[in-house]
Design an enzyme around this catalytic site. Structure first.
Site, mmCIF file in Angstrom:
data_model
loop_
_atom_site.group_PDB
_atom_site.id
_atom_site.type_symbol
_atom_site.label_atom_id
_atom_site.label_comp_id
_atom_site.label_asym_id
_atom_site.label_seq_id
_atom_site.Cartn_x
_atom_site.Cartn_y
_atom_site.Cartn_z
ATOM 1 N N CYS A 78 112.877 52.429 39.599
ATOM 2 C CA CYS A 78 112.069 53.408 38.855
ATOM 3 C C CYS A 78 111.484 54.481 39.785
ATOM 4 C CB CYS A 78 111.012 52.680 38.040
ATOM 5 S SG CYS A 78 110.447 53.654 36.652
ATOM 6 N N HIS A 176 112.975 48.034 35.762
ATOM 7 C CA HIS A 176 112.181 47.180 36.660
ATOM 8 C C HIS A 176 112.609 45.716 36.581
ATOM 9 C CE1 HIS A 176 108.807 50.042 37.399
ATOM 10 N NE2 HIS A 176 109.113 50.489 36.204
ATOM 11 N N GLU A 178 112.078 43.555 38.653
ATOM 12 C CA GLU A 178 110.999 42.769 39.275
ATOM 13 C C GLU A 178 109.949 42.328 38.253
ATOM 14 O OE1 GLU A 178 111.576 45.955 39.611
ATOM 15 O OE2 GLU A 178 109.722 47.131 39.629
HETATM 16 N N1 GLN Z 1 107.043 58.000 35.993
HETATM 17 C C1 GLN Z 1 106.888 57.402 37.274
HETATM 18 C C2 GLN Z 1 107.105 58.392 38.404
HETATM 19 O O1 GLN Z 1 107.362 59.519 38.194
HETATM 20 C C3 GLN Z 1 107.810 56.228 37.474
HETATM 21 C C4 GLN Z 1 107.393 55.109 36.560
HETATM 22 C C5 GLN Z 1 107.669 53.744 37.074
HETATM 23 O O2 GLN Z 1 107.976 53.500 38.246
HETATM 24 N N2 GLN Z 1 107.503 52.808 36.170
HETATM 25 O O3 GLN Z 1 107.034 57.997 39.521
#
Ligand code: GLN
Length: 198
Positions: A78, A176, A178
């Site tokens: 992410c 994710h 994790e």
């Molecule tokens: N929207 C977040 C960002 O721009 C990422 C979100 C996440 O890691 N769950 O970093």
């Protein structure tokens, strides 16, 4: 082998637990010398602007870029995917990344926090689907020729969007793993990406 988890912000503990369950030695890293000492790195989910900001404050940008440049295996989930991307759409002003992955990601592409969702994904090379958790997730808007797309989902506008990609020693997912008890992505990183990048 020691796998570092970049310990600046985000779900650091969850990645440590998942890697530990896979039986590998894990270290939370937030200093230059610590980043120099690990064999591979995980960049957690969280907030990419905050992680990038703290990486600048702790003077870690150059060491991470140089280790990526010399082939260290890295997995980003992410926010970690955003930090590995060479190009970011809808970035915050002056947002920087470590780069290395020849992809363009769109930040917060699936919408706001309330638009977070779960989906069953078919991942290249895995027999059974993966329950993937997307939280204010990015998608991969485009990829360079060296990048393989491992999984995709259909976005609300009906288009298929890449959400798991690999380029040699670099692996990134919009979701994710994790946050679930399914460690197959971490195992894939260790068994397929780390072991075969030596
Ligand atoms: N929207 C977040 C960002 O721009 C990422 C979100 C996440 O890691 N769950 O970093």
């Amino acid at each position: 082998m020691i796998v570092g988890v970049l310990g600046l912000q985000g779900d650091i503990r969850e990645h440590c637990l998942a890697l530990g369950e896979c039986g590998v030695d894990v270290a939370v890293v937030r200093r230059k010398a610590e980043i120099e000492a690990v064999d591979a790195l995980v960049i957690p989910g969280g907030e990419s602007t905050t992680i990038a900001h703290l990486a600048q404050v702790f003077d870690l940008i150059d060491v991470i870029r140089s280790r990526i440049g010399s082939g260290m295996p890295v997995y980003g989930s992410c926010a970690g995917m955003i930090l590995l991307a060479n190009r970011v759409l809808d970035a915050a002003p002056n947002q920087i990344t470590f780069g290395g992955l020849d992809i363009t990601v769109r930040r917060n592409a699936f919408g706001r926090q309330v638009d977070s969702f779960e989906a069953d994904l078919d991942l290249d090379g895995m027999n059974e689907s993966i329950r993937a958790v997307f939280i204010r997730a990015p998608w991969v808007e485009s990829t360079g020729p060296a990048v393989s797309v491992l999984a995709s989902v259909v976005s609300p506008d009906g288009q298929r969007r890449a959400v798991a990609v690999r380029q040699g020693p670099l692996l990134a997912t919009s979701f994710h793993p994790e946050l679930t008890s399914d460690n197959r992505i971490h195992r894939y990183f260790l068994d397929e990406v780390c072991s075969k990048s030596k």
